[in-house]
Scaffold this motif. Structure first.
Motif, PDB file in Angstrom:
ATOM      1  N   PHE A 130       8.650  32.806 -72.759  1.00 46.34           N
ATOM      2  CA  PHE A 130       7.244  32.495 -72.502  1.00 46.34           C
ATOM      3  C   PHE A 130       6.990  31.012 -72.293  1.00 46.34           C
ATOM      4  N   TYR A 168      -1.626  32.187 -75.452  1.00 48.63           N
ATOM      5  CA  TYR A 168      -0.917  33.182 -74.656  1.00 48.63           C
ATOM      6  C   TYR A 168       0.262  33.759 -75.446  1.00 48.63           C
ATOM      7  N   LEU A 169       1.049  32.854 -76.053  1.00 38.02           N
ATOM      8  CA  LEU A 169       2.231  33.308 -76.797  1.00 38.02           C
ATOM      9  C   LEU A 169       1.830  34.176 -78.000  1.00 38.02           C
ATOM     10  N   ASP A 222      -0.885  35.990 -78.297  1.00 32.97           N
ATOM     11  CA  ASP A 222      -1.335  37.307 -77.821  1.00 32.97           C
ATOM     12  C   ASP A 222      -0.168  38.176 -77.377  1.00 32.97           C
ATOM     13  N   GLU A 223       0.803  37.559 -76.692  1.00 34.09           N
ATOM     14  CA  GLU A 223       1.945  38.338 -76.204  1.00 34.09           C
ATOM     15  C   GLU A 223       2.784  38.878 -77.359  1.00 34.09           C
ATOM     16  N   LYS A 237       1.075  41.736 -78.862  1.00 30.06           N
ATOM     17  CA  LYS A 237       1.282  42.993 -78.116  1.00 30.06           C
ATOM     18  C   LYS A 237       2.654  43.580 -78.413  1.00 30.06           C
ATOM     19  N   ASP A 273      -2.207  45.059 -80.689  1.00 29.47           N
ATOM     20  CA  ASP A 273      -3.337  45.309 -79.792  1.00 29.47           C
ATOM     21  C   ASP A 273      -3.869  46.730 -79.981  1.00 29.47           C
TER      22      ASP A 273
END
Lengths: 212, 212
Positions: A57, A68-69, A71-72, A75, A80
């Motif tokens: 990432f 971003y990291l 959230d990823e 997931k 999520d």
């Protein structure tokens, strides 16, 4: 099918998620792989290797975008989704779990406790009701239950776990002092052995004594 | 100084100890490396490698003497000593720890709980007294305390841990949702992050969903 990722990597992911969450809370928008490495006390190369399992990432010369990291990784860890949990065993440990508001923020929602002790009937913990164990089957038919936490004596843990699997619950968070081994391939078990962690601590105490 | 043994090996030792204890309870006197391997769901070669870190305990053609191996692993894990524990935080989790009789059988003796909540003053859990936190310093001067368990909110955990180290307690069993990093080399910390284990579980749930 995806590449099998080692459980050692998976064990480290929640820690990344936690540190990135703290950075987010501190208003940090991006972080170099070196800064993240210092903060987490792991090598930058380890971080790169771990994240490369999921595609990586980072951007050369930019580092990582914290949100971003975060959230990823969330997931990847299934955060999520909302996971409904029931707790079997409404003693101190079961009640302690029900009281952790932190779990809810991660999407883990404790929706009921169960016990065999009639003295606990009708009690609530943070608004969560304690049911009698003989209501379990009906409850599981009427409610979506994703995870069962077992905070009960080890003698009953295996048979209860099998029954929960029959009721369609495919994830067990086991605190009983026994390794649950369920034959069904699609059942996942996470064992939390508190005395194992205490023994690791005492190993390290003894090691320290020897080095003195 | 002894050879450094990896924490991955150390993490597996309590499990060996647990399984050997069950064999002892079942009256088993010796076990082949293959039978132990089947029972524990790890390869015989892994078992041999793990135990070789400590000199190895098996005999070709005989296997392992269960009692001897159990006792030796117990010594490696420091279970031939008694460890006195205090618990900081007498909420549900602290009380759950105080109620675990299992710990005592392993030589871990919880001798006091501490809390800031005046409503808990004078309460006892399984005969163990809840003290107010301002009695901590005196208590640690008057009693041998080997381990402090932190079952308190993360906001106060770091400062409390430092204070405990100043009081001479060199082992922390941390349940607060933060990685304690103490600069003193001779302090050992074992973090138990319940939400990390919940996230590992949900990772495996999601992985299963994908494979369907």
């Amino acid at each position: 099918m995806e590449k099998e990722i080692s459980q050692a990597v998976i064990r480290r992911m929640p820690r990344y998620y936690r540190y990135l969450g703290e950075l987010l809370d501190d208003g940090v928008e991006r972080i170099s792989s070196n800064d993240l490495s210092n903060r987490m006390c792991v090598t930058a190369s380890q971080i790169r290797q771990d994240l490369n399992n999921f595609g990586g990432f980072g951007q050369q010369g930019y580092g990582y975008n914290v949100k971003y990291l975060h959230d990823e990784i969330g997931k990847i860890l299934g955060l999520d989704q909302t996971h409904n949990i029931i707790v079997i065993g409404a003693g101190n440990l079961g009640q302690a779990l029900a009281n952790y508001v932190k779990f809810e923020r991660l999407g883990f929602r404790i929706i009921a406790l169960f016990d065999v002790n009639p003295a606990l009937q009708g009690m609530t913990v943070r608004g969560i009701k304690v049911h009698m164990l003989d209501e379990l089957d009906d409850f599981c038919k009427e409610n979506q239950v994703d995870i069962a936490a077992l905070t009960m004596p080890k003698e009953k843990a295996s048979i209860t776990a099998s029954h929960l699997v029959d009721l369609g619950i495919h994830a067990i968070w086991n605190f009983a002092h026994v390794d649950l081994e369920l034959s069904q391939q699609d059942v996942v078990v996470e064992n939390v052995h508190l005395s194992d962690s205490l023994m690791q601590l005492s190993y390290n105490i003894v090691k320290n004594q020897k080095q003195k």
